[in-house]
Design a protein around this motif. Structure first.
Motif, PDB file in Angstrom:
ATOM      1  N   ALA A 209       0.849  -1.184   0.000  1.00 24.26           N
ATOM      2  CA  ALA A 209       0.000   0.000   0.000  1.00 24.26           C
ATOM      3  C   ALA A 209       0.885   1.234   0.000  1.00 24.26           C
ATOM      4  CB  ALA A 209      -0.898   0.006   1.235  1.00 24.26           C
ATOM      5  N   GLU A 210       0.599   2.151  -0.923  1.00 27.52           N
ATOM      6  CA  GLU A 210       1.358   3.399  -1.025  1.00 27.52           C
ATOM      7  C   GLU A 210       2.864   3.136  -1.133  1.00 27.52           C
ATOM      8  OE1 GLU A 210       0.174   5.781   2.272  1.00 27.52           O
ATOM      9  OE2 GLU A 210      -1.907   5.934   1.618  1.00 27.52           O
ATOM     10  N   ASP A 211       3.219   2.213  -1.998  1.00 25.27           N
ATOM     11  CA  ASP A 211       4.620   1.882  -2.289  1.00 25.27           C
ATOM     12  C   ASP A 211       5.354   1.251  -1.110  1.00 25.27           C
ATOM     13  OD1 ASP A 211       4.438   2.795  -4.909  1.00 25.27           O
ATOM     14  OD2 ASP A 211       4.858   4.851  -4.291  1.00 25.27           O
ATOM     15  N   ALA A 212       4.639   0.801  -0.103  1.00 31.48           N
ATOM     16  CA  ALA A 212       5.258   0.104   1.022  1.00 31.48           C
ATOM     17  C   ALA A 212       4.652  -1.290   1.130  1.00 31.48           C
ATOM     18  CB  ALA A 212       5.040   0.875   2.318  1.00 31.48           C
ATOM     19  N   CYS A 213       5.509  -2.286   1.248  1.00 31.59           N
ATOM     20  CA  CYS A 213       5.055  -3.671   1.346  1.00 31.59           C
ATOM     21  C   CYS A 213       5.460  -4.188   2.730  1.00 31.59           C
ATOM     22  CB  CYS A 213       5.690  -4.519   0.248  1.00 31.59           C
ATOM     23  SG  CYS A 213       5.422  -3.857  -1.422  1.00 31.59           S
ATOM     24  N   ALA A 214       4.534  -4.113   3.665  1.00 31.49           N
ATOM     25  CA  ALA A 214       4.838  -4.423   5.057  1.00 31.49           C
ATOM     26  C   ALA A 214       5.028  -5.920   5.267  1.00 31.49           C
ATOM     27  CB  ALA A 214       3.718  -3.910   5.952  1.00 31.49           C
ATOM     28  N   SER A 215       6.029  -6.280   6.056  1.00 28.83           N
ATOM     29  CA  SER A 215       6.309  -7.697   6.304  1.00 28.83           C
ATOM     30  C   SER A 215       5.149  -8.383   7.010  1.00 28.83           C
ATOM     31  CB  SER A 215       7.594  -7.850   7.107  1.00 28.83           C
ATOM     32  OG  SER A 215       7.506  -7.191   8.354  1.00 28.83           O
ATOM     33  N   ASP A 216       4.402  -7.659   7.863  1.00 34.62           N
ATOM     34  CA  ASP A 216       3.285  -8.305   8.546  1.00 34.62           C
ATOM     35  C   ASP A 216       2.158  -8.634   7.569  1.00 34.62           C
ATOM     36  OD1 ASP A 216       2.648  -5.620   8.191  1.00 34.62           O
ATOM     37  OD2 ASP A 216       1.541  -5.458  10.073  1.00 34.62           O
ATOM     38  N   ALA A 217       1.937  -7.758   6.569  1.00 34.61           N
ATOM     39  CA  ALA A 217       0.927  -8.052   5.553  1.00 34.61           C
ATOM     40  C   ALA A 217       1.349  -9.254   4.709  1.00 34.61           C
ATOM     41  CB  ALA A 217       0.704  -6.831   4.665  1.00 34.61           C
ATOM     42  N   ILE A 218       2.629  -9.336   4.382  1.00 35.99           N
ATOM     43  CA  ILE A 218       3.138 -10.476   3.612  1.00 35.99           C
ATOM     44  C   ILE A 218       2.979 -11.760   4.412  1.00 35.99           C
ATOM     45  CG2 ILE A 218       5.210 -11.473   2.568  1.00 35.99           C
ATOM     46  CD1 ILE A 218       6.144  -8.540   2.096  1.00 35.99           C
ATOM     47  N   THR A 219       3.288 -11.705   5.705  1.00 38.70           N
ATOM     48  CA  THR A 219       3.138 -12.881   6.561  1.00 38.70           C
ATOM     49  C   THR A 219       1.684 -13.337   6.607  1.00 38.70           C
ATOM     50  OG1 THR A 219       5.028 -12.229   7.913  1.00 38.70           O
ATOM     51  CG2 THR A 219       3.477 -13.791   8.889  1.00 38.70           C
ATOM     52  N   LYS A 220       0.757 -12.392   6.736  1.00 40.30           N
ATOM     53  CA  LYS A 220      -0.666 -12.731   6.745  1.00 40.30           C
ATOM     54  C   LYS A 220      -1.072 -13.397   5.435  1.00 40.30           C
ATOM     55  CE  LYS A 220      -2.087  -8.941   9.824  1.00 40.30           C
ATOM     56  NZ  LYS A 220      -2.805  -7.634   9.886  1.00 40.30           N
ATOM     57  N   GLY A 221      -0.569 -12.849   4.324  1.00 44.65           N
ATOM     58  CA  GLY A 221      -0.906 -13.414   3.025  1.00 44.65           C
ATOM     59  C   GLY A 221      -0.391 -14.825   2.851  1.00 44.65           C
ATOM     60  N   VAL A 222       0.848 -15.043   3.241  1.00 45.88           N
ATOM     61  CA  VAL A 222       1.420 -16.389   3.128  1.00 45.88           C
ATOM     62  C   VAL A 222       0.659 -17.358   4.016  1.00 45.88           C
ATOM     63  CG1 VAL A 222       3.457 -17.786   3.638  1.00 45.88           C
ATOM     64  CG2 VAL A 222       3.705 -15.620   2.415  1.00 45.88           C
ATOM     65  N   ALA A 223       0.379 -16.969   5.261  1.00 49.18           N
ATOM     66  CA  ALA A 223      -0.343 -17.852   6.180  1.00 49.18           C
ATOM     67  C   ALA A 223      -1.723 -18.204   5.618  1.00 49.18           C
ATOM     68  CB  ALA A 223      -0.473 -17.184   7.542  1.00 49.18           C
ATOM     69  N   HIS A 224      -2.412 -17.205   5.074  1.00 46.60           N
ATOM     70  CA  HIS A 224      -3.754 -17.435   4.529  1.00 46.60           C
ATOM     71  C   HIS A 224      -3.724 -18.428   3.376  1.00 46.60           C
ATOM     72  CE1 HIS A 224      -7.901 -16.348   3.377  1.00 46.60           C
ATOM     73  NE2 HIS A 224      -7.455 -16.474   2.130  1.00 46.60           N
ATOM     74  N   TYR A 225      -2.794 -18.241   2.459  1.00 49.41           N
ATOM     75  CA  TYR A 225      -2.787 -19.100   1.278  1.00 49.41           C
ATOM     76  C   TYR A 225      -2.147 -20.463   1.538  1.00 49.41           C
ATOM     77  CZ  TYR A 225      -4.832 -15.419  -1.525  1.00 49.41           C
ATOM     78  OH  TYR A 225      -5.707 -14.481  -2.047  1.00 49.41           O
ATOM     79  N   ILE A 226      -1.269 -20.563   2.528  1.00 48.75           N
ATOM     80  CA  ILE A 226      -0.810 -21.893   2.951  1.00 48.75           C
ATOM     81  C   ILE A 226      -2.001 -22.693   3.457  1.00 48.75           C
ATOM     82  CG2 ILE A 226       0.439 -23.097   4.802  1.00 48.75           C
ATOM     83  CD1 ILE A 226       2.335 -22.407   2.620  1.00 48.75           C
ATOM     84  N   ALA A 227      -2.874 -22.055   4.236  1.00 43.55           N
ATOM     85  CA  ALA A 227      -4.066 -22.722   4.748  1.00 43.55           C
ATOM     86  C   ALA A 227      -5.022 -23.116   3.628  1.00 43.55           C
ATOM     87  CB  ALA A 227      -4.780 -21.820   5.753  1.00 43.55           C
TER      88      ALA A 227
END
Length: 204
Positions: free
Chosen positions: A116-134
Motif C-alpha cells: 500500500a502506497e509503495d510500502a510492502c509491510a512484512s506483517d501483511a506479507i506474513t498474513k498473506g502467506v499464512a492465509h494461502y498456505i491454509a
C-alpha cells in the motif's frame, strides 16, 4: 521431463512472432507449454499491489483475491492494473491482443494485496502467506523487497516459517536497484540458511 533431456530433438520448436512473444519464446516458456506444461492443477499465490480482473489478461483468471493491508485500495481500473496485475499476467494471464499469454495460463491464481502506497509491510506479507498456505497453495511469488540485511531478514522470518511448515516454494525477485547484495526476502537464506530449501531467488 523434456527440460532435463540431453536429446535436443525432444524440445519443441517455437517460432518468435514479435513483441507479443517476448515472455514466452526467449525464456523457453512456449516450448514448455508446447510440451504440456501449462500450470494445470497448480495454485500460485502472487503477493503484490492491488490487482483486478479489469486488466484484460486476467479476466476470469483470478481464483481468489484478498487484501492483507490495513489501508483501502484504489478501486479504479488504473489502480488495479499496476505492478501486481503485471506480475499476475506474466505468471498466468490469458492471451490477448499484443500479449500471447503468461507462463502458466492454466494455473489457479491466488492474489493478495500486501503493498500500500509503495510500502510492502512484512506483517501483511506474513498474513498473506499464512492465509494461502491454509488454502493449500504451495507456490508463492514475491516481486518485492527491501535492501538485504540481517534486520530485514529477521522481519521476514515469520513469513518464512509458514513457507517451510507448508513445504512450499517461495520465488522472490532479487531487486531492480543494481545493489551489490540482493534484496530480502530473496536473499533470506544467506542470512538464515535454514530456509534455503524452500527458496528461489530470481535476477533479471
Amino acid at each position: 521431463s523434456y527440460l532435463h533431456s540431453s536429446n535436443l530433438a525432444n524440445i519443441p520448436s517455437c517460432a518468435y512472432s514479435g513483441a507479443a512473444d517476448n515472455l514466452r519464446v526467449p525464456t523457453g516458456v512456449a516450448a514448455a507449454q508446447a510440451a504440456g506444461f501449462t500450470g494445470s492443477g497448480v495454485k500460485v499465490a502472487i503477493l503484490d499491489t492491488a490487482t483486478g480482473q479489469d486488466h484484460s489478461p486476467l479476466a476470469g483468471r483470478i481464483s481468489a483475491y484478498n487484501d492483507f493491508t490495513a489501508k483501502p485500495a484504489d478501486t479504479s481500473a488504473a489502480g488495479k492494473s499496476g505492478h501486481g496485475a503485471l506480475m499476475a499476467a506474466l505468471i498466468g494471464g490469458e492471451a490477448v491482443a499484443g500479449f500471447n499469454g503468461g507462463a502458466a495460463p492454466d494455473a489457479a491464481l491466488h492474489v493478495g494485496r500486501v503493498c500500500a502506497e509503495d510500502a510492502c509491510a512484512s506483517d501483511a506479507i506474513t498474513k498473506g502467506v499464512a492465509h494461502y498456505i491454509a488454502a493449500n497453495v504451495r507456490l508463492f511469488n514475491l516481486s518485492l523487497g527491501a535492501p538485504g540485511s540481517m534486520t530485514s531478514a529477521a522481519a521476514y522470518s515469520s513469513m518464512a516459517e509458514y513457507i517451510v511448515s507448508g513445504d512450499a516454494l517461495l520465488v522472490a525477485a532479487t531487486g531492480n536497484a543494481g545493489r551489490e547484495q540482493p534484496d530480502n526476502p530473496a536473499a533470506l537464506p544467506a542470512y538464515l540458511p535454514q530456509y534455503r530449501n524452500n527458496w528461489l531467488a530470481v535476477a533479471n
